[in-house]
Design an enzyme around this catalytic site. Structure first.
Site, PDB file in Angstrom:
ATOM      1  N   GLU A 233      -7.454  -4.321   0.693  1.00 32.95           N
ATOM      2  CA  GLU A 233      -8.426  -4.952  -0.642  1.00 32.95           C
ATOM      3  C   GLU A 233      -8.588  -6.620  -0.282  1.00 32.95           C
ATOM      4  O   GLU A 233      -9.525  -6.954  -0.582  1.00 32.95           O
ATOM      5  CB  GLU A 233      -7.652  -5.057  -1.735  1.00 32.95           C
ATOM      6  CG  GLU A 233      -7.177  -3.488  -2.373  1.00 32.95           C
ATOM      7  CD  GLU A 233      -8.357  -2.693  -2.535  1.00 32.95           C
ATOM      8  OE1 GLU A 233      -9.420  -3.097  -2.462  1.00 32.95           O
ATOM      9  OE2 GLU A 233      -8.183  -1.318  -2.597  1.00 32.95           O
TER      10      GLU A 233
ATOM     11  N   HIS B 157       0.772  -1.063  -0.016  1.00 35.50           N
ATOM     12  CA  HIS B 157       0.122  -0.100   0.012  1.00 35.50           C
ATOM     13  C   HIS B 157       0.803   1.281  -0.098  1.00 35.50           C
ATOM     14  O   HIS B 157       1.849   1.285   0.588  1.00 35.50           O
ATOM     15  CB  HIS B 157      -0.991   0.204   1.256  1.00 35.50           C
ATOM     16  CG  HIS B 157      -2.126   0.904   1.037  1.00 35.50           C
ATOM     17  ND1 HIS B 157      -1.974   2.298   1.488  1.00 35.50           N
ATOM     18  CD2 HIS B 157      -3.199   0.737   0.897  1.00 35.50           C
ATOM     19  CE1 HIS B 157      -3.182   2.896   1.202  1.00 35.50           C
ATOM     20  NE2 HIS B 157      -3.934   1.955   0.850  1.00 35.50           N
TER      21      HIS B 157
END
Length: 353
Positions: free
Chosen positions: A298, A243
């Site tokens: 996610e 990320h």
């Protein structure tokens, strides 16, 4: 100049703050675990919009307003839904948003998405859209309109948690797009439509679906450890890992995992996701010692949406139902500044003169 504008301050905001080191997000001073456990989606949106969409907003007031707005949105579905027939879901949603008038209020925009997503999905299977129930929450009504019946409380709570923790994420690409468009003094409808277009990219809101595809492939592998290592050595991206903001713990993922655990056996593949995360951590240490590749939000998002019965092709539109509240908050806040966003570019072309 920072690539991708990393670290560049492009706006001042009172909406949210993220601390990647501490692994925490605050929305107008309230930490994310408190939002998930006490505020819920409507309460969080009331907090975000208070002073922008209206003064003195509270959870009950906003839930009532969103319920009435869904009724109004349903009455207009027949004007745009036939135009979306046979088109990809992303295009259909774009048509639905584009049908909103420039005079639409913030609640109207969220309601249009809440009603439009189930209507589009039901149209694909030759089913008529279902009328909303204004007494329900956003999460409960979306699931009821999609599945054709009221859903179990744990399922509703899981989707509500998802909407709550994902509705605001600072200056993401889509939120920044909303602010840029709003800064020109156009309507919030135009701002959200532009944000939706930015959101549909594979590197942004389009990530949860491919993440579930990756989980499918990993689960089908005869040797999970070898499968992970092969992907890392070949330079293939592992969807759901890494990320640009969080380098470790992501509180949004933690909240979603707790919501799924409350679903019991209906929580889906949490145990396998844990195995995959351990395999990735071990493989990255072998392939790139000293590096880390932590799981991002996610994976939790893909597992949760799958567990509540959302088709993977609809992950991004459902994501947008919650995130639209954040886009609207950014657009409304930007409009209050009265200033147009106008950055400059650095010329790096052929020599001049």
């Amino acid at each position: 100049m920072a690539s991708g504008l990393d670290g560049v301050i492009a706006a001042e905001t009172i909406l949210s703050h993220t601390d990647p080191i501490a692994g925490m997000v605050w929305v107008r001073g309230v930490n994310l675990p408190t939002l998930a456990s006490r505020y819920g989606f409507e309460g969080t949106v009331a907090l975000l919009w208070d002073g922008f969409a209206a003064d003195g907003l509270e959870r009950e007031i906003l839930q009532h307003a969103l319920g009435l707005a869904r009724i109004a949105a349903y009455e207009t579905v027949g004007t745009w839904l036939p135009l979306a027939a046979g088109r990809p879901l992303f295009e259909g949603m774009r048509i639905g948003l584009a049908s909103l008038p420039d005079t639409a209020a913030a609640a109207d925009v969220v309601a249009a998405l809440t009603v439009g997503v189930p209507a589009l999905l039901r149209q694909v299977s030759d089913q008529p859209p279902l009328a909303p129930d204004p007494a329900l929450s956003t999460a409960a009504d979306l699931l009821r309109m999609l599945h054709g019946r009221t859903q179990a409380p744990a399922r509703v709570a899981a989707l509500d948690t998802y909407f709550t923790v994902m509705c605001e994420s600072g200056l993401s690409a889509s939120a920044f797009t909303a602010r840029v468009v709003a800064s020109t003094r156009t309507s919030i409808t135009a701002s959200v439509l532009a944000a939706w277009c930015a959101f549909t990219g594979a590197l942004h809101g389009g990530a949860p679906g491919p993440t579930l595809d990756m989980l499918d492939a990993a689960e089908a592998a005869a040797d999970l450890d070898a499968w992970v290592e092969d992907r890392l050595r070949s330079g293939q991206r592992l969807m759901g890992f890494g990320h640009r903001v969080f380098r470790g713990n992501d509180p949004r993922a933690d909240a979603m995992r707790r919501a799924m655990q409350a679903m019991g056996p209906g929580a889906g593949r949490l145990a396998f996701a844990d195995r995959l995360e351990q395999a990735v951590a071990a493989a990255i240490e072998r392939v790139k010692p000293g590096r880390t590749l932590p799981p991002n939000v996610e994976i939790a998002a893909a597992l949760l949406l799958d567990a509540v019965g959302i088709p993977r092709e609809a992950f991004t539109p459902v994501f947008a139902v919650g995130r639209s509240a954040g886009w609207l908050a950014h657009a409304l806040e930007q409009q209050k500044t009265g200033r147009m966003i106008r950055p400059v570019s650095a010329y790096v072309g052929p020599p001049i003169g």
